[in-house]
Every structure is written in C-alpha cells, then in structure tokens.
Design a protein around this motif. Structure first.
Motif, mmCIF file in Angstrom:
data_model
loop_
_atom_site.group_PDB
_atom_site.id
_atom_site.type_symbol
_atom_site.label_atom_id
_atom_site.label_comp_id
_atom_site.label_asym_id
_atom_site.label_seq_id
_atom_site.Cartn_x
_atom_site.Cartn_y
_atom_site.Cartn_z
ATOM 1 N N VAL A 24 0.839 -1.189 0.000
ATOM 2 C CA VAL A 24 0.000 0.000 0.000
ATOM 3 C C VAL A 24 0.870 1.232 0.000
ATOM 4 C CG1 VAL A 24 -1.879 1.142 1.184
ATOM 5 C CG2 VAL A 24 -1.585 -1.307 1.412
ATOM 6 N N LEU A 25 0.680 1.997 -0.989
ATOM 7 C CA LEU A 25 1.480 3.226 -1.081
ATOM 8 C C LEU A 25 0.555 4.411 -0.857
ATOM 9 C CD1 LEU A 25 3.540 2.212 -4.198
ATOM 10 C CD2 LEU A 25 4.088 1.906 -1.808
ATOM 11 N N PHE A 40 11.859 0.237 0.843
ATOM 12 C CA PHE A 40 12.591 -1.035 0.814
ATOM 13 C C PHE A 40 11.748 -2.147 1.412
ATOM 14 C CE2 PHE A 40 15.432 -3.856 3.390
ATOM 15 C CZ PHE A 40 15.815 -4.673 2.335
ATOM 16 N N TYR A 41 11.720 -3.284 0.698
ATOM 17 C CA TYR A 41 10.984 -4.472 1.152
ATOM 18 C C TYR A 41 11.959 -5.640 1.273
ATOM 19 C CZ TYR A 41 7.997 -8.587 0.811
ATOM 20 O OH TYR A 41 7.401 -9.809 1.013
ATOM 21 N N ASN A 42 11.975 -6.276 2.438
ATOM 22 C CA ASN A 42 12.884 -7.386 2.704
ATOM 23 C C ASN A 42 12.172 -8.703 2.435
ATOM 24 O OD1 ASN A 42 14.690 -9.266 3.646
ATOM 25 N ND2 ASN A 42 14.925 -8.379 5.681
ATOM 26 N N GLU A 77 8.768 -7.541 5.878
ATOM 27 C CA GLU A 77 8.324 -6.215 6.282
ATOM 28 C C GLU A 77 8.852 -5.178 5.304
ATOM 29 O OE1 GLU A 77 9.217 -5.448 10.342
ATOM 30 O OE2 GLU A 77 7.991 -7.110 11.086
ATOM 31 N N VAL A 78 8.373 -3.957 5.450
ATOM 32 C CA VAL A 78 8.672 -2.895 4.492
ATOM 33 C C VAL A 78 8.945 -1.609 5.240
ATOM 34 C CG1 VAL A 78 6.282 -2.161 4.191
ATOM 35 C CG2 VAL A 78 7.873 -1.874 2.301
ATOM 36 N N ALA A 256 3.403 -3.727 6.636
ATOM 37 C CA ALA A 256 2.951 -4.820 5.787
ATOM 38 C C ALA A 256 2.009 -5.707 6.576
ATOM 39 C CB ALA A 256 4.133 -5.632 5.277
ATOM 40 N N THR A 257 0.924 -6.140 5.929
ATOM 41 C CA THR A 257 -0.034 -7.056 6.541
ATOM 42 C C THR A 257 0.060 -8.405 5.851
ATOM 43 O OG1 THR A 257 -1.551 -5.251 7.063
ATOM 44 C CG2 THR A 257 -2.469 -7.468 7.038
#
Length: 502
Positions: A24-25, A40-42, A77-78, A256-257
């Motif tokens: 979601v941005l 960043f998203y891991n 997570e983000v 993040a969900t």
C-alpha cells in the motif's frame, strides 16, 4: 460459471483485489515537484533486519550532505515511504553483525547509485539468500487522480517473487463470494511488477492458480480496501506450516499485513510444565491430554512427563477443545480448555501449575476467620499458548522466554544475555518477564552467558545461569524458566529448539 480471462486493467469491480502481498502506497502525493520517495521491502527469508542507507556522495562528509540510515527492516516487512529530493544517490543495504548499528559497522550486501525521480517511488525488493541476494528495483509513478477520490477507487500492482512459479494467474472476488464468481485480474510474471490496475474500494478475497489453470493453490483471508491508496500485491513463498505454496504481504505506507491462505493448516504440540507439589499429592509427573477435533475425532497424548514436549500434530486451523488429566489417577486438571489454532501457525501449549489461595465461596476473602493467616492453598493447572517464530535468519535468532515460575517471593524474572565484554549491569540484551508469561528477544550470532535474576526482599538474586552459542546453524529457541527442587534456588533454565525437527 465460466471464469473470464480478460484482464481488468481499467475496469472497475467493487469486489476485485487479489494478491499474495499487498504493497500500500498511501498518501504519497507531494506538492513539491522536486521530491520523490524510496521504499525497501525485505523478501530474503534467511535475512536478519536489513538497514537501508542513502548517501548523496560517498567521498563527501559535509554537514549539508544527505546521508541517512533508516531503521532495520525484518523479513516480510517494508520501510516507510522515505522522501528525498530528486537526484542521484548511493543506496546501500546492510545487516548488523555486531552490537553497533552504525553504518560503518554494518555488513553491506548491496550498493548501487540510483536516481530518485519526481513524484515517483523507487521500490527496492531484496530476495534470495542473504549471503548472495538479488535486489530488484522498480520505479512506481505516484498516482494522483482526482477521480479516485470521487469514484472511491484504489490502485494496485502485482509482484510475483515466488522462485518456483514463473507465471501465475490472479483472480479476485467479493468477500462473500467464491472462486466460481471470481474474475481474472492479472498473469503475474516472476520478478516483474505489473501495470497499475484501478479497483473499486471494497472487501476482497484473492485467489492464485498456476498460469492457465483453474485449480486454486491459494485463497486469501478477506481484506478491506476502503481508502484512496496505491498498492503493490507481492506474491511470495509461504514459510509457515500450511501446505499452500504462497502467502501475501499487504505492504502499505506504514507497514505490511500478512495474508495467509484461509485454508492453511495449523500445527500444535504440548509441553508438560506441571511441577510436583505438596498441593498435588497424587501427581506422579505425567499427564494425559485429550484434544477434541471438529470431525468428532480426537488426539490422545498419553504419559507426557514433566519437562517433555509432545509430538507435533498438523490439522485444519480453527477452534478446538482439550482436557488434561493425571495419567495415574485420571483426576481432571483442565476440562474443555480452548485451543485456538491460527492458520499457517505452529503453536506450543505449555501446561503448568500455579499455587493460589483457597477461596471456595469466591468472595475474595482468603482469611475467613480473620486470624491474619491465609486459610489454605490449592494447585490450579493452567495453560499458556505460544506461537513459534517463522523466521529463519542465519545471522540472528529469536529466543522465546517462557517464565513458568510461581513464587510468593518475586513476581517477575529478568533474563540477561551477557557478551564476553559485558557484565550483567552493562548487558544490552535483557528481557523482563512476569510469572506465567512469555517474551521474545532477537540475538546476533555470538556466545552469551545467560542469567535469570529475581528481586527478592530488595536484593537481586541469581536464580540460574547458563551459556549459549548461536551461529549460522542455530535455530530459534525456547528458554524455559521453571521450578526444579534439585537446584539451589529451586528454579532452572532450559534451552530447547522451537522446531521439533532439529
């Protein structure tokens, strides 16, 4: 009903919004044409928390130079949408391999010079093994459409990060419908970000099939989309216990969900923490546990000894009940206790005893004759459910501390994890846990001296101590603190792998 294969690129459906991960941005618009964002998203399953650093000039340390290191991002997570002036920056990803989280002390795994563009989000996704990761970069244009607000729409894209599925089809339905009513939305290609799709704000269920197939391999829990937002739906590998190969992360501006498969199985097991006591005069150290399932079947765990774990059982997620009885006397300790099993989760139920004052008439008066002495005590058998960690970082490990103590002398225990250059009073890693409760701590690979300390009559007392070494081959651990009459303090710490397979 025949499932349509026509993409919904610019068609509005009030019930369509599938995904295995939602990014979601929200609220990314900017009145300043000279700024953009980095996010960043891991997605590296064996990575610890990863730090994102942005540096305007590697060779310049001027005070007005932009050099920022953001908070660590754990697996799945983000980060937030981090605003930057447009321009070129050196971007680094690194993990913490010692106690300091200063940039100079981090272990870098990625460095690249990237451009931050006006009204755009530079989205980085790190995948694969943290020892040799792949970093994907996508430039996502910020959608600023007045019609979205007027027509109650939101925007989404799909990103397939599952290495075993080159192409998958994504379908969506309203939350009160099934796959028979679902509509095809997108064929998602591995490591590729789809074009933007506009959807009506509503509540959705997401489905995934292999490309060209109508056999569903993932069905999400329902998810509400009720604001004007930009989403990226990331489809990733499921690392939980369920059989579905996919999971979804709904990634937004503030986090993040996770969306698990609604039909994902759950795994559970029991631990016997019931200590022998004068208030359990006939307890011989063994209990039976009878778990009652939905289909009128049951699982019987017999003669589970004190300090022992049962074998794990995998079943459908849902709510069940269980009884606990004495293995020798058949006395009932617990009857029809709730066993609530979350989808895709692995849980351990700790059975323990607690000594409570007797209050038969339940009037909160435990000194009926007013002689200043508690009338009596009795043992109560209780349960504590703890969900195991799904993380598998090779550079750090999670410790779930379970405090099963029951004492009139103290109400909590503080656990210190002491490195060789620390003493107890200077240890940075510590965790205070109330009796019959649990807590979690994440530790970098190293050797630790562990101390369990309780405050008794104003004095800190070492109840037990032990050493622990964590390395790349270690797994997540339970640290159980429980009564043991053979120990000088009457209590003992025990380390046990969370995974029964290890």
């Amino acid at each position: 009903m025949k499932i349509s294969k026509t993409p919904l690129k610019f068609t509005y459906y009030p019930w369509v919004c599938m995904g295995l991960m939602l990014f979601v941005l929200t609220g990314c618009g900017s009145d300043d044409d000279s700024s953009g964002y980095i996010k960043f998203y891991n997605a590296s399953a064996n990575a610890p928390g990863v730090y994102l650093t942005v540096d305007e000039d590697l060779d310049n340390d001027d005070d007005d130079e932009i050099e920022l290191t953001y908070s660590a991002v754990e697996f799945a997570e983000v980060s937030a949408n981090n605003e930057l002036d447009t321009g070129s920056y050196y971007v680094e990803l690194a993990w913490q391999d010692e106690e300091s989280s200063d940039r100079s002390d981090l272990e870098m795994v990625y460095q690249e010079q990237l451009s931050i563009n006006s009204d755009s989000i530079t989205f980085l996704a790190m995948t694969g093994d943290i020892r040799d990761p792949e970093v994907l970069k996508f430039d996502i244009e910020i959608v600023d459409d007045d019609d979205d607000d007027d027509d109650d729409l939101f925007n989404l894209r799909f990103l397939n990060l599952h290495p075993d599925y080159t192409y998958v089809d994504v379908y969506m339905s309203a939350d009160n419908e099934t796959f028979n009513e679902a509509v095809f939305v997108n064929t998602s290609s591995y490591n590729e970000l789809s074009e933007n799709i506009k959807m009506d704000q509503d509540q959705y269920i997401f489905y995934i099939t292999e490309a060209g197939s109508d056999e569903v391999i993932y069905t999400s829990t329902d998810q509400s989309y009720s604001t004007v937002s930009q989403y990226v739906i990331v489809l990733r590998e499921n690392v939980g216990v369920g059989s579905s190969p996919f999971a979804i992360d709904s990634i937004g501006t503030n986090g993040a969900t996770l969306l698990n498969d609604v039909d994902s199985e759950a795994t559970f097991g029991f631990y016997n923490g019931v200590a022998e006591s004068e208030y359990l005069p006939y307890y011989g150290g063994y209990i039976n546990i009878d778990v009652k399932l939905d289909d009128d079947s049951e699982i019987l765990i017999e003669n589970l000894g004190t300090g022992e774990f049962s074998d794990s059982t995998t079943t459908a997620n849902g709510d069940y009940g269980f009884d606990v009885t004495d293995s020798y006397t058949d006395d009932t300790y617990i009857s029809d206790a709730l066993l609530s099993l979350e989808e895709n989760a692995d849980s351990t139920i700790f059975i323990y005893n607690k000594i409570d004052p007797i209050d038969d008439d339940e009037d909160d008066d435990i000194d009926e004759d007013s002689d200043g002495v508690v009338d009596g005590y009795e043992a109560t058998i209780k349960s504590l459910t703890i969900t195991k960690s799904n993380t598998s970082s090779i550079y750090s490990h999670g410790i779930k501390v379970v405090n099963l103590s029951d004492s009139d002398d103290f109400s909590r225990v503080t656990f210190y994890f002491v490195l060789n250059d620390e003493i107890i009073s200077t240890a940075e890693n510590k965790l205070s846990v109330l009796e019959t409760s649990s807590g979690s701590v994440s530790l970098l690979n190293n050797t630790y001296d562990i101390f369990a300390i309780a405050t008794i009559d104003g004095t800190d007392v070492i109840m037990d101590s032990m050493s622990m070494t964590l390395d790349e081959d270690s797994v997540e651990q339970f640290l159980i603190f429980a009564e043991n009459e053979s120990m000088p303090s009457g209590y003992e710490m025990t380390l046990v792998n969370q995974s029964s397979d290890e």
